[in-house]
Motif scaffolding. Structure first.
Motif, mmCIF file in Angstrom:
data_model
loop_
_atom_site.group_PDB
_atom_site.id
_atom_site.type_symbol
_atom_site.label_atom_id
_atom_site.label_comp_id
_atom_site.label_asym_id
_atom_site.label_seq_id
_atom_site.Cartn_x
_atom_site.Cartn_y
_atom_site.Cartn_z
ATOM 1 N N SER A 1 -10.186 -40.002 -1.105
ATOM 2 C CA SER A 1 -9.862 -40.238 -2.534
ATOM 3 C C SER A 1 -9.688 -38.818 -2.892
ATOM 4 C CB SER A 1 -11.035 -40.899 -3.060
ATOM 5 O OG SER A 1 -10.741 -41.035 -4.617
ATOM 6 N N SER B 1 -9.102 -44.510 1.339
ATOM 7 C CA SER B 1 -10.253 -44.389 0.284
ATOM 8 C C SER B 1 -10.632 -45.928 0.064
ATOM 9 C CB SER B 1 -9.772 -43.741 -0.812
ATOM 10 O OG SER B 1 -8.833 -44.326 -1.627
ATOM 11 N N LEU B 2 -9.728 -46.953 -0.181
ATOM 12 C CA LEU B 2 -9.927 -48.326 -0.144
ATOM 13 C C LEU B 2 -10.668 -48.906 0.947
ATOM 14 C CD1 LEU B 2 -9.521 -50.878 -1.729
ATOM 15 C CD2 LEU B 2 -7.372 -51.123 -0.710
ATOM 16 N N SER C 1 -6.267 -37.449 -1.961
ATOM 17 C CA SER C 1 -5.038 -37.921 -2.608
ATOM 18 C C SER C 1 -5.126 -37.636 -4.263
ATOM 19 C CB SER C 1 -5.557 -39.641 -2.895
ATOM 20 O OG SER C 1 -4.558 -40.329 -3.461
ATOM 21 N N SER D 1 -9.642 -47.114 -8.472
ATOM 22 C CA SER D 1 -8.955 -45.862 -7.906
ATOM 23 C C SER D 1 -7.659 -45.973 -7.029
ATOM 24 C CB SER D 1 -9.973 -44.899 -7.291
ATOM 25 O OG SER D 1 -10.226 -45.737 -6.125
ATOM 26 N N THR D 2 -7.686 -46.819 -6.228
ATOM 27 C CA THR D 2 -6.525 -46.981 -5.431
ATOM 28 C C THR D 2 -5.380 -47.315 -6.298
ATOM 29 O OG1 THR D 2 -7.994 -47.526 -3.710
ATOM 30 C CG2 THR D 2 -5.676 -48.107 -3.496
ATOM 31 N N GLN E 1 -3.961 -44.547 -7.915
ATOM 32 C CA GLN E 1 -3.328 -43.596 -6.786
ATOM 33 C C GLN E 1 -2.167 -44.045 -6.631
ATOM 34 O OE1 GLN E 1 -6.780 -43.405 -4.414
ATOM 35 N NE2 GLN E 1 -7.784 -41.738 -5.244
ATOM 36 N N LEU E 2 -1.880 -45.340 -6.365
ATOM 37 C CA LEU E 2 -0.615 -45.948 -5.789
ATOM 38 C C LEU E 2 0.378 -45.929 -6.800
ATOM 39 C CD1 LEU E 2 -1.710 -49.085 -3.834
ATOM 40 C CD2 LEU E 2 -1.222 -46.807 -3.005
ATOM 41 N N VAL F 1 -13.162 -48.661 -5.941
ATOM 42 C CA VAL F 1 -11.726 -48.329 -5.125
ATOM 43 C C VAL F 1 -10.970 -49.458 -5.634
ATOM 44 C CG1 VAL F 1 -12.963 -47.418 -3.029
ATOM 45 C CG2 VAL F 1 -12.572 -49.934 -3.512
ATOM 46 N N GLY G 1 -4.763 -42.928 -0.312
ATOM 47 C CA GLY G 1 -5.386 -44.112 -1.341
ATOM 48 C C GLY G 1 -5.769 -45.347 -0.542
ATOM 49 N N ILE G 2 -5.245 -45.687 0.450
ATOM 50 C CA ILE G 2 -5.548 -46.944 1.253
ATOM 51 C C ILE G 2 -6.682 -46.447 2.188
ATOM 52 C CG2 ILE G 2 -4.616 -48.436 3.116
ATOM 53 C CD1 ILE G 2 -1.891 -48.210 2.054
ATOM 54 N N TRP H 1 -14.675 -42.669 2.349
ATOM 55 C CA TRP H 1 -14.303 -42.994 1.272
ATOM 56 C C TRP H 1 -13.985 -41.674 -0.007
ATOM 57 C CZ3 TRP H 1 -18.450 -45.248 -2.658
ATOM 58 C CH2 TRP H 1 -17.952 -45.247 -3.727
#
Length: 325
Positions: free
Chosen positions: A161, A127-128, A164, A96-97, A100-101, A93, A124-125, A157
């Motif tokens: 994700s 999933s974080l 997103s 990935s986060t 994604q952002l 994460v 995204g957040i 999670w």
């Protein structure tokens, strides 16, 4: 427990992780050699991801080394997760986060809308948070037989994700499809971006879905780790592939990869696709430039700019002799 179904998938997942790390090293080197004028924060993002992935590769190697070498013949090797395994969700994460952002920001620039980028940021957040929850829970339970207790945090999670990733892919494809101009060179470049978007975006989504399906349905095996241990490298390599694809786009439409010079072939096509210093996921058809000028530094973050070069044809001057006659 079946040793092959526990350590086999972990070892294979580590192999995939290391192979993808080699690919990442090549992509990172190419990026820093080719795109030296990208915005500083983008270059720092690439550096951050490379450092995190280097750490992740070392951790994954130890994850396989500990039970197979250090604990060889020890019953605890089958009973407990490897010591550093709890760091895996946290690192995934952490990779990935931000990616994604990053794409959410690009989509905001592309679409000029918060309604599309907003849900991507939210999921995204989430999933974080789900990844951190999974890592903390994993560090607490430790016992492999209690793996089903991870289902809820892992589901939060992976599903968030995956959503997103799908939103990123869908919104980019839709937005880019609407930017077709009718000119061959530009439309070919946009089609290439769309294909690459689908290939890279859906790849991470498929791996996330495969991870959660294997995790939920085969709870007493480690088969999901084949997907899981390679997931962070997939995210980073997909991002690097999109950034590095700009050089190929420049070549495709006949522009120079180190400036804004427009070739004769591109002039004959009327349309050029300038992307030498900008991430591939930005397209601003309203901002134009003079073909003979260079981009200012501030335009690095604007996007791929569609420029129409119009050739003016004038009637030849009358022959002096003819006029005198």
């Amino acid at each position: 427990m079946n040793v092959q179904l526990i350590f086999g998938p972990i070892l294979i997942g580590v192999f995939f992780n290391m192979i993808l790390y080699g690919v990442l090293c090549v992509q990172s080197y190419f990026y820093y050699q080719t795109y030296k004028r990208d915005a500083s924060w983008i270059r720092y993002l690439v550096l951050y991801l490379f450092i995190i992935e280097t750490i992740n590769t070392g951790i994954d190697m130890f994850i396989a080394y500990e039970p197979l070498i250090l604990r060889f013949g020890n019953p605890d090797a089958l009973k407990y997760f490897p010591t550093l395994f709890a760091s895996e969700p946290l690192i995934i994460v952490a990779v990935s986060t931000p990616i994604q952002l990053f794409f959410a920001w690009r989509i905001k620039v592309l679409t000029k809308s918060n309604w599309i980028a907003g849900p991507i940021i939210v999921f995204g957040i989430i999933s974080l948070a789900g990844g951190i929850w999974t890592g903390v829970k994993l560090a607490i339970i430790k016992d492999f037989i209690r793996k089903p207790e991870l289902h809820i945090p892992a589901l939060v999670w992976f599903l968030s994700s995956c959503i997103s990733d799908v939103l990123i892919t869908g919104s980019l494809v839709f937005s880019l499809s609407r930017r077709r101009t009718g000119y061959v060179a530009t439309d070919d470049a946009i089609s290439k971006i769309i294909r690459m978007t689908v290939q890279t975006g859906m790849l991470t989504a498929v791996f996330a879905i495969g991870d959660v399906i294997f995790f939920m349905t085969m709870e007493h095996t480690a088969l999901n780790f084949v997907w899981d241990l390679a997931l962070s490298k997939l995210y980073t390599n997909c991002l690097m592939a999109t950034l590095n694809a700009r050089a190929a786009l420049n070549e495709k439409v006949g522009t120079s990869s180190h400036g804004n010079r427009i070739s004769a072939a591109a002039r004959r096509q009327i349309d050029t696709f300038e992307s030498s210093h900008m991430p591939v996921y930005e397209l601003d058809a309203q901002k134009t430039f003079d073909a003979s000028s260079s981009y200012p530094r501030g335009d690095v973050e604007i996007g791929i700019t569609v420029t129409k070069v119009v050739e003016r044809m004038e009637d030849p001057r009358p022959n002096v002799r003819e006029t005198t006659q």
